[in-house]
Design an enzyme around this catalytic site. Structure first.
Site, short mmCIF file in Angstrom:
data_model
loop_
_atom_site.label_atom_id
_atom_site.label_comp_id
_atom_site.label_asym_id
_atom_site.label_seq_id
_atom_site.Cartn_x
_atom_site.Cartn_y
_atom_site.Cartn_z
N CYS A 2 0.85 -1.19 0.00
CA CYS A 2 0.00 0.00 0.00
C CYS A 2 0.89 1.24 0.00
O CYS A 2 1.88 1.31 0.73
CB CYS A 2 -0.94 0.10 1.19
N ARG A 27 3.91 -0.28 -4.86
CA ARG A 27 3.66 -0.81 -3.52
C ARG A 27 2.35 -1.59 -3.43
O ARG A 27 2.06 -2.22 -2.41
CB ARG A 27 3.63 0.33 -2.50
N TRP A 73 -2.68 -2.74 -1.68
CA TRP A 73 -2.37 -4.17 -1.81
C TRP A 73 -3.26 -4.84 -0.77
O TRP A 73 -3.08 -4.67 0.43
CB TRP A 73 -0.89 -4.43 -1.52
N ASN A 99 -1.91 2.07 5.64
CA ASN A 99 -1.05 0.99 5.18
C ASN A 99 -0.68 0.17 6.40
O ASN A 99 -0.13 0.72 7.35
CB ASN A 99 0.21 1.59 4.52
N GLY A 100 -1.00 -1.12 6.39
CA GLY A 100 -0.69 -1.96 7.55
C GLY A 100 -1.86 -2.86 7.88
O GLY A 100 -2.77 -3.03 7.07
N GLU A 486 17.61 -17.71 -7.46
CA GLU A 486 17.20 -16.36 -7.85
C GLU A 486 16.63 -16.35 -9.28
O GLU A 486 15.64 -15.69 -9.56
CB GLU A 486 18.41 -15.42 -7.72
N LYS A 490 12.88 -15.15 -10.22
CA LYS A 490 12.62 -14.10 -11.22
C LYS A 490 11.61 -14.60 -12.25
O LYS A 490 10.69 -13.88 -12.63
CB LYS A 490 13.90 -13.68 -11.97
N GLU A 493 7.98 -15.07 -10.62
CA GLU A 493 7.22 -13.89 -10.15
C GLU A 493 6.75 -13.00 -11.29
O GLU A 493 5.72 -12.34 -11.15
CB GLU A 493 7.98 -13.10 -9.08
N HIS A 509 18.21 -36.45 -6.58
CA HIS A 509 17.44 -36.89 -5.42
C HIS A 509 15.95 -36.59 -5.56
O HIS A 509 15.25 -36.51 -4.55
CB HIS A 509 18.02 -36.25 -4.15
N LYS A 608 5.94 -4.41 -3.98
CA LYS A 608 7.39 -4.24 -3.86
C LYS A 608 7.88 -4.36 -2.42
O LYS A 608 8.90 -4.96 -2.15
CB LYS A 608 7.74 -2.86 -4.42
O1 M6R Z 1 12.85 -5.02 0.34
P1 M6R Z 1 13.39 -6.40 0.63
O2 M6R Z 1 14.69 -6.65 -0.02
O3 M6R Z 1 13.44 -6.69 2.10
O4 M6R Z 1 12.33 -7.37 -0.01
C1 M6R Z 1 12.43 -8.76 0.13
C2 M6R Z 1 11.53 -9.47 -0.83
O5 M6R Z 1 10.20 -9.11 -0.62
C3 M6R Z 1 11.90 -9.17 -2.28
O6 M6R Z 1 13.23 -9.47 -2.55
C4 M6R Z 1 11.00 -9.99 -3.25
O7 M6R Z 1 11.30 -11.34 -3.12
C5 M6R Z 1 11.17 -9.49 -4.67
N1 M6R Z 1 9.89 -9.44 -5.32
C6 M6R Z 1 12.03 -10.37 -5.50
O8 M6R Z 1 12.16 -9.95 -6.81
#
Ligand code: M6R
Length: 613
Positions: A2, A27, A73, A99-100, A486, A490, A493, A509, A608
């Site tokens: 948010c 956000r 969000w 927000n929260g 990673e 990527k 997501e 395994h 984000k």
């Molecule tokens: O702001 P942060 O680095 O603490 O965020 C952690 C994760 O939420 C963030 O890396 C998330 O996994 C991303 N969407 C990855 O691309």
């Protein structure tokens, strides 16, 4: 999670709010809404993106020099028009954005219903604004006092801004565990979740602390109190945020811009911190608490998502170069265990946003147990940056694409510098290797640039070949195992293709059962150590007819000959390999998502900055 924005001053509020919401849209993008005041409060809110709100508000009464805005969000209640913020109190006097999560909202709601309150939405936020109204009415309180008393009874996390229709010369804001920053302009104030909507108007800001309430008054000043009613002196800071850093700069998506920014952001992270010619490396944060870091029994790295992957690489770096034992923890798990942490431990939190709720909570726990808390953060002034004993910024600039890219390589750069520095100072690497690593680190930005230039067409071609896959497997060993994780994150997501990352040897395994001619297997095979082992793994995939996409170092012929497609990266020292090997995987995911018609910067269900649990 948010985004919130508020404005009070002499300008028209609506364009500032809309512009701010666009900047904060990363956000959350389930709904957007604004409230503007011009004698009365006018609320416009819509499910969907900020553009849907703009279309809806066209031609309506949007004039006024004070207002608030929100991009959501969804937590409590589905994403729809009714659950969208702002929310209004029962008597229509108060309008609030939040927000929260208000954790005790159900209890409060029950009590309010007994007082005759009725609710339109399914949100915890509507309960909060009714609760403030109830206290205001009952004791005839000014709005800031009603907010203060209400928040002292609330359990949970909040950043809020409230308008009182009957006291319209002010905005009241408060925060706990969700970020809020106040911009101070000429006869005007801005309130936002982060500085990005503020920076084009003023560079003077105050970051609100937890359990603080701020009142900004038209033509007046900023006053801050704690929830315990103690007056605070605002600590004004100067931002250093450039507008260009928040624009797409000709790229179709922020993610692509951020991938291509990496030669610069990695160099920015090193600027003033290393000099290979003179043979020195300085990481300011480490030097401020050198003794505790040097004498630490172990490092515990806590993070989430991509930052957690960077933490895994940190484990390899610190253990290999500095011989310091490291544990890497999901912050969300660490906080709810009863971990053994003491004053001989150093807890390093990695976070792009500096606001991730779980990472913050893990740090608080570690702090309470006496550990030294060190933050590696991108967002200047963020909660983690302020609550840690020491730390280092990665200086990647605003990262707006939800999929983290340049922040990841920034984190790797910082961790590499720390490990090399500690390794040399602790005598666990010889001077010759230390100097070689420094020199190689300085070469990394140029190598990323070369890689982007040379490999992008090939990556686009490969993306076209595998874009219709339903699953993908990423394999790597050693430093490239976290890169496999990673790469898989990527892909899933932003393109919604199911993907798994595995240590290459683990494939046998279980995951090997999945491999057939429809399964793209992305093998990150740039290692010098265990090279033959990874060749065997590639053979095993080939024998099962998997489609092999290999990432190799330039000149490799063995793995190239076994692969369907190959992407070359420049050679470098093994501990620094992740800084290069991740880049083609970022670009591959981007291209696949683009070809599948996905919204790369705003993938579904994500936000984000994850400021709720
Ligand atoms: O702001 P942060 O680095 O603490 O965020 C952690 C994760 O939420 C963030 O890396 C998330 O996994 C991303 N969407 C990855 O691309």
């Amino acid at each position: 999670m948010c985004g919130i924005i508020g404005y009070i001053g002499k300008k028209q509020a609506y364009p500032i709010l809309i512009n701010g919401l666009k900047r904060l849209e990363y956000r959350g993008y389930d709904s957007a809404g604004v409230a503007v005041f011009n004698g009365d409060v006018h609320v416009y809110k819509r499910k969907g993106k900020v553009q849907d709100l703009i279309d809806f508000a066209k031609g309506k009464n949007i004039r006024g020099t004070m207002g608030i805005g929100h991009t959501r969000w969804a937590t409590h209640g589905k994403p729809d028009d009714v659950n969208a913020h702002p929310h209004t109190s029962g008597n229509g006097r108060l309008t609030l954005i939040h927000n929260g999560i208000i954790e005790n909202y159900a209890l409060l709601q029950e009590a309010l219903k007994k007082e005759g309150h009725t609710f339109e939405s399914e949100t915890d936020t509507e309960v909060l604004v009714h609760f403030i109204e109830e206290l205001q009415k009952r004791d005839n309180l000014p709005i800031e006092e009603a907010v203060r008393v209400a928040l002292s009874k609330v359990v949970g996390a909040y950043a809020i801004v409230v308008i009182d229709r009957d006291d319209p010369g002010k905005l009241v804001a408060a925060r706990k565990a969700s970020p809020l920053v106040i911009g101070i302009g000429e006869d005007e104030f801005f309130i936002a979740s982060d500085p990005t909507p503020i920076a084009e108007f003023t560079q003077k800001v105050v970051f609100l602390n937890d359990e603080e309430i701020a009142v900004v008054t038209r033509g007046g000043d900023l006053q801050i109190k704690t929830i315990d009613n103690e007056i605070q002196t605002p600590f004004i800071q100067e931002l250093d945020v450039k507008i260009e850093a928040m624009e797409k700069g000709g790229y179709e998506y922020f993610m692509l811009k951020e991938i291509y920014e990496q030669p610069k952001t990695v160099a920015d992270c090193m600027r003033g911190r290393i000099n290979a010619t003179e043979g020195w490396i300085k990481v300011g944060g480490v030097d401020t608490c050198k003794d505790r870091i040097f004498d630490a029994n172990r490092f515990i790295i806590a993070a989430c998502g991509t930052s957690w992957h960077a933490g895994l690489i940190g484990e390899y770096l610190f253990e290999e170069l500095a011989r310091i034992p490291v544990e890497v923890e999901y912050a969300s798990e660490l906080r709810y265990r009863n971990p053994i942490i003491n004053e001989k431990d150093v807890v390093i939190a990695l976070s792009q946003s500096g606001e991730t709720a779980d990472t913050l909570a893990a740090l608080e726990l570690a702090k309470a147990k006496g550990a030294l808390c060190y933050g590696i953060v991108n967002n200047v002034g963020s909660s983690i940056a302020r609550m840690t004993h020491a730390g280092s910024y990665i200086h990647a600039g605003p990262e707006i694409g939800v999929a983290s890219t340049k922040a990841f390589t920034g984190q790797l750069t910082l961790l590499s510098m720390m490990a090399i520095h500690l390794g040399y100072e602790r005598g666990t690497i010889p001077r010759s290797y230390y100097l070689q690593l420094l020199e190689e680190l300085e070469n990394i930005p140029g190598k990323i640039e070369t890689l982007l230039e040379k490999a992008s067409d090939q990556i686009e071609y490969i993306a076209g070949e595998i874009k219709d896959a339903s699953n993908a497997l990423y394999l790597g060993r050693g430093y490239n195992f976290p890169i496999a994780l990673e790469g898989a994150l990527k892909l899933k997501e932003i393109s919604y293709i199911h993907a798994e990352g595995y240590p290459a040897a683990e494939m046998k395994h279980g995951p090997i059962a999945l491999i057939d001619e429809n399964m793209p297997v992305i093998v990150i095979a740039t290692n010098k150590s265990a090279y033959e082992k990874i060749v065997s793994n590639v053979q095993e995939v080939k024998a099962r007819k998997g489609k092999i996409i290999s990432i190799v170092k330039e000149g490799d012929t063995v793995i190239r000959n076994l692969s369907d497609y190959t992407i070359e990266i420049p050679d470098t020292d093994e501990p620094l390999t992740p800084l290069l090997s991740v880049v083609p995987l970022q670009l591959l995911s981007y291209q696949i998502a683009l070809m599948r018609g996905c919204n790369v910067d705003q993938p579904r269900n994500l936000a984000k900055s994850v400021t709720v649990e």
